[in-house]
Design an enzyme around this catalytic site. Structure first.
Site, PDB file in Angstrom:
ATOM      1  N   ASN A 199       1.530  -1.194  -0.115  1.00 20.30           N
ATOM      2  CA  ASN A 199      -0.262   0.135  -0.074  1.00 20.30           C
ATOM      3  C   ASN A 199       0.971   1.112   0.005  1.00 20.30           C
ATOM      4  O   ASN A 199       0.453   2.204  -0.038  1.00 20.30           O
ATOM      5  CB  ASN A 199      -1.566   0.087   1.251  1.00 20.30           C
ATOM      6  N   VAL A 203       0.122   6.893  -1.060  1.00 18.33           N
ATOM      7  CA  VAL A 203       0.036   5.539   0.335  1.00 18.33           C
ATOM      8  C   VAL A 203      -1.603   5.578  -0.655  1.00 18.33           C
ATOM      9  O   VAL A 203      -2.446   6.057  -0.555  1.00 18.33           O
ATOM     10  CB  VAL A 203       0.360   6.468   0.900  1.00 18.33           C
ATOM     11  N   CYS A 204      -2.320   4.462  -0.344  1.00 21.45           N
ATOM     12  CA  CYS A 204      -3.045   3.916  -0.275  1.00 21.45           C
ATOM     13  C   CYS A 204      -3.568   3.356   1.059  1.00 21.45           C
ATOM     14  O   CYS A 204      -3.549   2.422   1.758  1.00 21.45           O
ATOM     15  CB  CYS A 204      -3.339   2.734  -1.005  1.00 21.45           C
ATOM     16  N   LEU A 205      -4.753   4.069   1.510  1.00 22.48           N
ATOM     17  CA  LEU A 205      -5.474   4.102   2.079  1.00 22.48           C
ATOM     18  C   LEU A 205      -7.446   4.621   2.000  1.00 22.48           C
ATOM     19  O   LEU A 205      -7.094   5.394   1.895  1.00 22.48           O
ATOM     20  CB  LEU A 205      -5.133   5.570   3.777  1.00 22.48           C
TER      21      LEU A 205
END
Length: 440
Positions: free
Chosen positions: A85, A92-94
């Site tokens: 992620n 940034v994968c959130l």
């Protein structure tokens, strides 16, 4: 940006900076509180342990209604993907950032803030980062279980190489290779093109101090991993790693151990050089020299009349940039009868650069590294007396709360928080070192 939004960001920054969390740090320039730099120190007992991971957080004008934009900076020049992620290009994968589809209730809300974002990113740095890959929970094959270990192994290697060693070598001017620089700004064009911003390195001193704290832990990890992975063996590619978004390389712990040792030597030299820099400041009658002289006189007077602690303070060669502290062990404790000599080195750039404290008396203690580096935090950064109080508290505390971020002697920490028999062995080793302290 509205004044209310700016006040919100300023308040959040202050809360993190004043907070007790040793794994988070934030900073910004006064001219633009919307552009924030954040440092996350990798959690213990993970492949990211005590690594230095930097992020750029840009708040839009609609914050906190909308989430800020977050980019990873520690990417090895866009070549290293540190997590499924956290991409090599900095993405940034959130779900709370709107960069990943999450479950209902996981999306951004104005009740969240900078600290919750950083904690969410930190949660990605788990003991098993491979599990962050979508679909992992449905995979039970031996192939995937093998990948779990292989992925953690290369993250651990690159955490040490990129986030720690490359970064510290850059700070110290050791074998500086701009193409390998750990501080990369190509994730956002507007950030890259600002020369003033590129020179902004707010975590330089923090990383140096923490490196000295965790040196023994870094070395122990390297020795354990070196026994498992032969130098020159290639990293395994993961199924989710694609072109220009991977973590390629090979294990080379032999070289990393040498580089780690050189960094420590450079930091020791830098610390000792402060004494000479201080003498120049004295000759120039600088304000910092007068300030430290005054602080020394006030601290000496204070501790002369403080019955709660028994210590002596002197200046080494009458230099206010090098203090000697002799702490006498408190009666009826494990330190009873001991005499412990500390050197407090102060930079002419104090308090922007914090003191470095070395215990010159060999003492087996979980808050003292094998090289005598004292792990402590002072609530008042510009007050040396506060630093001394924190040093004494760290050494004297008999029943501390467990916090692996403050444990800088791996052997002592393992015994202190081990079995009852381990704790007895810890106390025996501590008492033996206390009894020997008078020889130094």
């Amino acid at each position: 940006m509205s004044n209310q939004s700016i006040l919100r960001i300023t308040r959040e920054l202050g809360e993190i900076q004043r907070g007790p969390d040793l794994s988070l740090a934030v900073a910004c320039r006064d001219i633009d509180v919307r552009s924030v730099r954040a440092l996350i120190i990798g959690p213990p007992d993970t492949p990211y342990e005590f690594g230095f991971f930097e992020f750029h957080v840009r708040f839009g004008r609609e914050y906190p209604t909308k989430a800020p934009h977050v980019n990873a900076i520690t990417t090895n020049g866009g070549r290293t993907r540190f997590n499924p992620n956290i991409y090599a290009q900095g993405k940034v994968c959130l779900s709370i950032l709107g960069t990943w589809r999450g479950e209902s209730g996981e999306e951004w809300s104005s009740a969240q803030g900078l600290e919750s974002i950083l904690i969410s990113i930190q949660s990605l740095m788990s003991p098993n980062p491979y599990e962050n890959e979508p679909g992992f929970e449905d995979s039970k094959s031996d192939y995937d279980q093998k990948n779990v270990q292989a992925y953690a192994a290369k993250i651990r290697h690159e955490t040490l190489r990129v986030s720690i060693i490359d970064r510290l070598e850059g700070y110290l001017g050791i074998n500086r290779d701009k193409s390998q620089s750990v501080t990369v700004y190509d994730a956002e064009e507007d950030y890259q093109n600002t020369a003033v911003e590129a020179a902004f390195e707010p975590f330089r001193d923090l990383c140096k101090r923490r490196f000295m704290w965790y040196y023994d832990s870094y070395l122990q990890t390297m020795e354990q991993e070196h026994a498992k992975y032969k130098d020159g063996s290639k990293f395994e590619k993961m199924p989710f790693e694609g072109p220009s978004n991977t973590m390629e390389g090979s294990f080379n712990y032999g070289s990393l151990k040498k580089r780690l040792a050189e960094i420590r030597e450079k930091l020791v030299d830098e610390t000792q050089e402060w004494a000479n820099e201080g003498k120049i400041s004295i000759e120039k009658e600088s304000g910092i020299a007068s300030n430290l002289q005054r602080q020394f006189e006030q601290a000496s007077e204070h501790f002369k009349h403080n019955d709660a602690v028994s210590l002596d303070l002197t200046l080494v060669d009458k230099n206010p940039f090098v203090w000697e502290l002799i702490l006498f062990g408190r009666p009826m404790t494990n330190l009873d009868g001991g005499m412990f000599r500390f050197k407090i080195y102060l930079s002419p750039r104090f308090p922007e650069v914090l003191p470095r404290v070395i215990c010159e008396t060999p003492l087996f203690h979980h808050r003292l590294s094998k090289h005598g580096v004292v792990c402590y935090e002072s609530p008042k950064k510009d007050d040396i007396r506060s630093h001394i109080d924190a040093i004494v508290a760290a050494i004297e505390e008999e029943s501390p709360a467990y916090d692996p971020r403050t444990l800088v002697n791996p052997e002592a920490a393992k015994l202190f928080w081990g079995t009852p028999e381990d704790k007895k062995l810890y106390n025996r080793k501590l008492r033996r070192s206390v009894q020997d302290s008078s020889e130094y």
